[in-house]
Design an enzyme around this catalytic site. Sequence first.
Site, mmCIF file in Angstrom:
data_model
loop_
_atom_site.group_PDB
_atom_site.id
_atom_site.type_symbol
_atom_site.label_atom_id
_atom_site.label_comp_id
_atom_site.label_asym_id
_atom_site.label_seq_id
_atom_site.Cartn_x
_atom_site.Cartn_y
_atom_site.Cartn_z
ATOM 1 N N TYR A 98 55.918 -13.781 -7.376
ATOM 2 C CA TYR A 98 55.073 -14.986 -7.381
ATOM 3 C C TYR A 98 55.955 -16.240 -7.281
ATOM 4 O O TYR A 98 55.985 -16.909 -6.273
ATOM 5 C CB TYR A 98 54.193 -15.023 -8.628
ATOM 6 C CG TYR A 98 53.193 -16.149 -8.594
ATOM 7 C CD1 TYR A 98 52.031 -16.036 -7.848
ATOM 8 C CD2 TYR A 98 53.411 -17.329 -9.307
ATOM 9 C CE1 TYR A 98 51.107 -17.084 -7.798
ATOM 10 C CE2 TYR A 98 52.489 -18.368 -9.267
ATOM 11 C CZ TYR A 98 51.350 -18.251 -8.515
ATOM 12 O OH TYR A 98 50.448 -19.278 -8.468
ATOM 13 N N SER A 102 48.520 -15.739 -3.310
ATOM 14 C CA SER A 102 48.423 -17.185 -3.464
ATOM 15 C C SER A 102 49.788 -17.839 -3.222
ATOM 16 O O SER A 102 50.309 -17.768 -2.097
ATOM 17 C CB SER A 102 47.856 -17.515 -4.849
ATOM 18 O OG SER A 102 47.420 -18.844 -4.922
ATOM 19 N N ASP A 114 36.987 -18.632 -0.194
ATOM 20 C CA ASP A 114 38.124 -19.060 -1.005
ATOM 21 C C ASP A 114 38.237 -20.575 -0.915
ATOM 22 O O ASP A 114 38.650 -21.122 0.107
ATOM 23 C CB ASP A 114 39.411 -18.401 -0.499
ATOM 24 C CG ASP A 114 40.591 -18.635 -1.437
ATOM 25 O OD1 ASP A 114 40.498 -19.541 -2.291
ATOM 26 O OD2 ASP A 114 41.603 -17.926 -1.315
ATOM 27 N N HIS A 119 39.077 -16.640 -4.193
ATOM 28 C CA HIS A 119 40.520 -16.535 -4.369
ATOM 29 C C HIS A 119 40.909 -15.289 -5.170
ATOM 30 O O HIS A 119 42.072 -14.908 -5.194
ATOM 31 C CB HIS A 119 41.042 -17.795 -5.064
ATOM 32 C CG HIS A 119 42.512 -17.982 -4.946
ATOM 33 N ND1 HIS A 119 43.151 -18.096 -3.735
ATOM 34 C CD2 HIS A 119 43.481 -18.067 -5.892
ATOM 35 C CE1 HIS A 119 44.453 -18.251 -3.934
ATOM 36 N NE2 HIS A 119 44.680 -18.224 -5.231
#
Length: 724
Positions: free
Chosen positions: A479, A559, A642, A682
């Site tokens: 991430y 993301s 999203d 999302h």
Amino acid sequence: MRAIAFLTVLTLPLAAAAQEAGTPYPQSRTVDVSDDYHGTSVADPYRWLEDDVRESADVAAWVQAESEFTNAFLDSIGGREAIAGRMTALWDFDAYSLAEKKGGRIFFRKRSEGEDQSVLYVMDEAGAEPRELIDPNEWSDDGTIALAEIKPSPDGSQLLYTIQDGGTDWRTAKVLDVETGEVMSDTVEWIKFSGLDWAPDGSGFYYSRYPAPEEGAKFQNLNYDHKVYFHELGDGQADDTLIYDRPEEPDVSLSAEISDDGEWIVVTASKGTDEAYEIMIRRVGQPDAEFFKLFGGFKDEFALIGSANNRLYFRTNRGAPRGKIIAVVPNGEQTVSAEIVPESENTLIDASVVGDRIIAEYLIDAKSAALVYAMDGVWEGQVDLPGLGEASGFNGKYGDPETFYAFQSFRRPETIYSYNVETGESEELFAPDLPYDPDDYVIEQVFYESKDGAEIPMFIARRADIELDEPRPALLYGYGGFNISYTSRFFPQFLTWMDMGGVFANANIRGGGEYGKEWHDAGRLDNKQNVFDDFIAAGEYLIAEGITTSEQLGVHGRSNGGLLVGAVVNQRPDLMAVGLPTVGVMDMLRFNQFTAGRFWTDDYGDPGVADDFETLYAYSPYHNIDADADYPAILATTADTDDRVVPGHTFKYIARLQAAQGGDIPADGQPVLARIETRAGHGSGKPKSKLIEEYSDQLAFLAHFTGLEVPETEDAGGDMEESN
């Protein structure tokens, strides 16, 4: 305990018949659009794909064509049904959420076998038989309307809850009578990124909202003019009272809560995602009084963790990059602050006042620990956690010694415990009856060196019967942003990958919060390249240690992690065989033009600032696609609703990648595809059935291009058998 037996193995050849090399991708037209950024002209030939799919027939047609092409390819490689069956079997247990107590009642959620959404239950007192309060599975046929936030009233007699439709970040709030189950008339709309809290007497609640968007702009417009309101039960929303706003600063986000002692309204203001706040307070019951700014400057993090004896307790990183706890005595416009728990070498991620103690949650090298302190900061011990993993919760209030926490790991879903701060004892409250043995999987932690010499922790997990004595297909996850720490959490798709025989690795790269503010700062703004270097170094470590090879390595992120994958694939396409960017931020020059994107300039920088533009342009996945590069197979995933990372990011990225490959699947047979979900956002609120479909598509694609054989499975009653 039921086991699941391997039956046969599906051998999947790398040359798929239906969608083979040379097959043309769907056509993506280009437009003559460019922007001037500080003297640099930047072309944007796929700008038209930013339009909302619900409003543009052209974009809708493109989405349909890409979806049909992707589905045809996935059908041609096979394996999805077997993987979905295996994942469904492994995920076949009652999943519980963290419990919360109000007025003696205990509220919790449980998702049982076959349910798309978790059902909300209440125990009217400890040990009582749970009864159902809200079943969101009845709200829609496809499971896409979810129960989002819940907030019981102080005496537990009423429940404030929000509804999430189709994965959007927008919420609609309703109120339920807990005793009768009756839904009251109160309805509040256009809530987003809001705290929710009740008035101390239960007469109404505080919430934050944006103005209603214009017709057709619900999923794309930038969000400005956040305001805090109070809704009195029985009133219409038009009658709600404005509590706090910043009309001169429309970019400020606002959230209100009530201190546990019921004395103070505490409003938190922020301008982005950097957790740099201002805190304003006003006594409850004094509507004509002005709010007093307790902490200002938008420089440091402050989080209210409780109140007692006319003190407000906060967790903060002011003068303490890894966090500390302070107490404030508010007295008109004069305050006295005292350090209660000083900064340590470990990272303070949360804390709460419970009974007459403080429970402080720490990360120690990305592993959870929960320490217990007296109210004056004297250390008294720690919570005995079940092992290496992630603990969360510990919410409570002064005077009540009981709290609840959840514990999970890569091999075990959340188990819910109650904990008593007076006795120091934990008791298992809700534990899933698992259809597999967690001890059949092992988790190890290693440290590796990044490009600049930084030591980075990484978890490596696999089936216990698999030795890392020869290279195997592996999936590397990361991430690296927004001060978010990804520790050992349960993900059914990763357990399924391990169960199939793959190795799973989770790299705790910079940009996250594993080692506090300095770790975060080392991976944002002009330091963002460190994040990509850390992730690349993780892949190189796995290869150098003989755990996998570049032909067997897949990389994955969601993301901001999707941005990570997109950037790393551009910079090192030779490192991996598969890239799985999910709901990724791919256009780093226009991310701040849509919905919540403007908040992210804290982490990414502002393309309108010359120095930030140079940094962003250098790694933006959409802008750094190389027509001469030999790209790995890519399956990029997004969703039509999203409104966090709008799907145009993925649409433009894939269109440009497909064009860079000459418009056809290349000779090596490694395609670049878009998987586009409908009535999904999302990620939050997505029904279990859709999650299984998405994860199965990704794992089938990953297995195909890393050479992992997919075991065909069925539910069985005997011991776990080896594949053959």
